[in-house]
Scaffold this motif. Structure first.
Motif, mmCIF file in Angstrom:
data_model
loop_
_atom_site.group_PDB
_atom_site.id
_atom_site.type_symbol
_atom_site.label_atom_id
_atom_site.label_comp_id
_atom_site.label_asym_id
_atom_site.label_seq_id
_atom_site.Cartn_x
_atom_site.Cartn_y
_atom_site.Cartn_z
ATOM 1 N N ILE A 161 0.810 -1.222 0.000
ATOM 2 C CA ILE A 161 0.000 0.000 0.000
ATOM 3 C C ILE A 161 0.841 1.269 0.000
ATOM 4 O O ILE A 161 0.329 2.358 -0.245
ATOM 5 C CB ILE A 161 -0.962 0.024 1.210
ATOM 6 C CG1 ILE A 161 -0.204 -0.160 2.518
ATOM 7 C CG2 ILE A 161 -2.027 -1.043 1.057
ATOM 8 C CD1 ILE A 161 -1.066 -0.066 3.759
ATOM 9 N N THR A 162 2.136 1.144 0.284
ATOM 10 C CA THR A 162 3.008 2.315 0.238
ATOM 11 C C THR A 162 4.309 1.951 -0.450
ATOM 12 O O THR A 162 4.737 0.798 -0.440
ATOM 13 C CB THR A 162 3.358 2.849 1.641
ATOM 14 O OG1 THR A 162 4.103 1.844 2.366
ATOM 15 C CG2 THR A 162 2.109 3.206 2.410
ATOM 16 N N PHE A 163 4.943 2.944 -1.064
ATOM 17 C CA PHE A 163 6.246 2.740 -1.681
ATOM 18 C C PHE A 163 7.040 4.034 -1.569
ATOM 19 O O PHE A 163 6.628 5.078 -2.053
ATOM 20 C CB PHE A 163 6.102 2.348 -3.159
ATOM 21 C CG PHE A 163 7.425 2.177 -3.860
ATOM 22 C CD1 PHE A 163 8.259 1.112 -3.537
ATOM 23 C CD2 PHE A 163 7.828 3.080 -4.827
ATOM 24 C CE1 PHE A 163 9.477 0.950 -4.172
ATOM 25 C CE2 PHE A 163 9.045 2.922 -5.475
ATOM 26 C CZ PHE A 163 9.871 1.852 -5.146
ATOM 27 N N GLU A 177 12.380 1.303 8.252
ATOM 28 C CA GLU A 177 11.419 2.400 8.209
ATOM 29 C C GLU A 177 10.714 2.457 6.854
ATOM 30 O O GLU A 177 9.528 2.790 6.764
ATOM 31 C CB GLU A 177 12.133 3.727 8.481
ATOM 32 C CG GLU A 177 12.643 3.857 9.916
ATOM 33 C CD GLU A 177 13.394 5.157 10.130
ATOM 34 O OE1 GLU A 177 13.534 5.925 9.159
ATOM 35 O OE2 GLU A 177 13.853 5.391 11.263
ATOM 36 N N ASN A 178 11.448 2.127 5.797
ATOM 37 C CA ASN A 178 10.908 2.227 4.444
ATOM 38 C C ASN A 178 9.749 1.267 4.198
ATOM 39 O O ASN A 178 8.844 1.559 3.423
ATOM 40 C CB ASN A 178 12.025 1.958 3.424
ATOM 41 C CG ASN A 178 11.618 2.325 2.014
ATOM 42 O OD1 ASN A 178 11.038 3.367 1.777
ATOM 43 N ND2 ASN A 178 11.926 1.454 1.063
ATOM 44 N N VAL A 179 9.784 0.108 4.845
ATOM 45 C CA VAL A 179 8.733 -0.885 4.609
ATOM 46 C C VAL A 179 7.783 -1.052 5.787
ATOM 47 O O VAL A 179 6.865 -1.867 5.741
ATOM 48 C CB VAL A 179 9.349 -2.260 4.251
ATOM 49 C CG1 VAL A 179 10.065 -2.195 2.916
ATOM 50 C CG2 VAL A 179 10.287 -2.736 5.355
ATOM 51 N N GLY A 206 16.516 -8.235 5.492
ATOM 52 C CA GLY A 206 15.315 -8.978 5.862
ATOM 53 C C GLY A 206 14.133 -8.096 6.190
ATOM 54 O O GLY A 206 13.052 -8.597 6.526
ATOM 55 N N ALA A 207 14.294 -6.767 6.083
ATOM 56 C CA ALA A 207 13.249 -5.833 6.499
ATOM 57 C C ALA A 207 11.936 -6.039 5.736
ATOM 58 O O ALA A 207 10.848 -6.025 6.322
ATOM 59 C CB ALA A 207 13.729 -4.399 6.325
#
Length: 235
Positions: A161-163, A177-179, A206-207
């Motif tokens: 839902i976000t990128f 934080e990015n994912v 692995g995030a």
């Protein structure tokens, strides 16, 4: 068991010769994706033989309750073998993902890696990125795995839902934080009471898989394992 090479396949190979994705040499009619030499020299992790406890699996300990984890080969940016992933992700060759998925599944099955796993779920791409690329490389890998193993492929249970840009140039904390909250579970019933194999093309911190797993684990009585083609072994 490999199918017999047909006369038509030999003719096509003569008229349109294929090349090794790694070294560029011409492939024989029985070779796919990479030549026998590059295949033999591929820096395989061997993790499918110790899937419950290896460096990749331990990467997730204390973050998510992981069952098993394995990757086909150790990934290093700008190495010869990294061309496998570059061509898959950026070269417009989704067929590489499917064939590599078949290869990794055939190899890992010999070690019983898929025992107990009931479904396969590839990491979703953001719609914008998938439109730009024309496909999701993780889906293509998953297709190959499912073709080889007969496991069902889940494509509509989870969405991104976000990128906020690629993970490539980010450090471990920026990757997390990015994912964070980037994925949303659409169908809890599809993953409930399942042992889900999460598939990505390459694992670094692995995030991404942690974020995916946290959503999948919102289903009832879910187990998760992870598989990738490459593992960026930076330690």
């Amino acid at each position: 068991m490999k199918p017999t090479i047909s006369l038509l396949a030999r003719l096509i190979d003569t008229l349109a010769p294929r090349s090794c994705t790694i070294c560029g040499s011409r492939l024989t009619v029985t070779e796919e994706v990479m030549c026998a030499c590059c295949n033999q020299c591929l820096p395989r992790t061997g993790y499918s033989k110790s899937a419950f406890d290896n460096r990749l699996s331990r990467l997730f300990w204390g973050r998510i309750p992981i069952e098993k984890g394995a990757a086909l080969f150790f990934y290093k940016a700008h190495s010869d073998t990294s061309r496998l992933l570059y061509q898959l992700k950026y070269g417009g060759h989704p067929e590489l993902g499917e064939r590599l998925g078949q290869i990794v599944a055939a190899e890992f099955a010999q070690d019983g890696f898929f025992d107990g796993i009931t479904a396969v779920l590839p990491v979703p791409l953001a719609r914008q990125r998938e439109r730009e690329r024309g496909y999701n490389q993780s889906v293509e890998i998953a297709r190959g795995v499912c073709e080889e193993t007969g496991l069902p492929l889940l494509l509509n249970a989870l969405e991104r839902i976000t990128f906020h840009g690629s993970q490539t140039q980010k450090d471990r904390w920026e990757r997390n934080e990015n994912v964070d909250k980037a994925f949303h579970l659409l169908d809890a019933s599809a993953v409930s009471n399942q042992h889900i194999l999460l598939i990505d093309d390459v694992i670094t911190s692995g995030a991404t898989l942690v974020a995916v797993a946290k959503e999948v684990l919102k289903g009832n009585n879910v187990k998760v394992s992870v598989l990738s083609l490459g593992f960026a072994n930076n330690g």
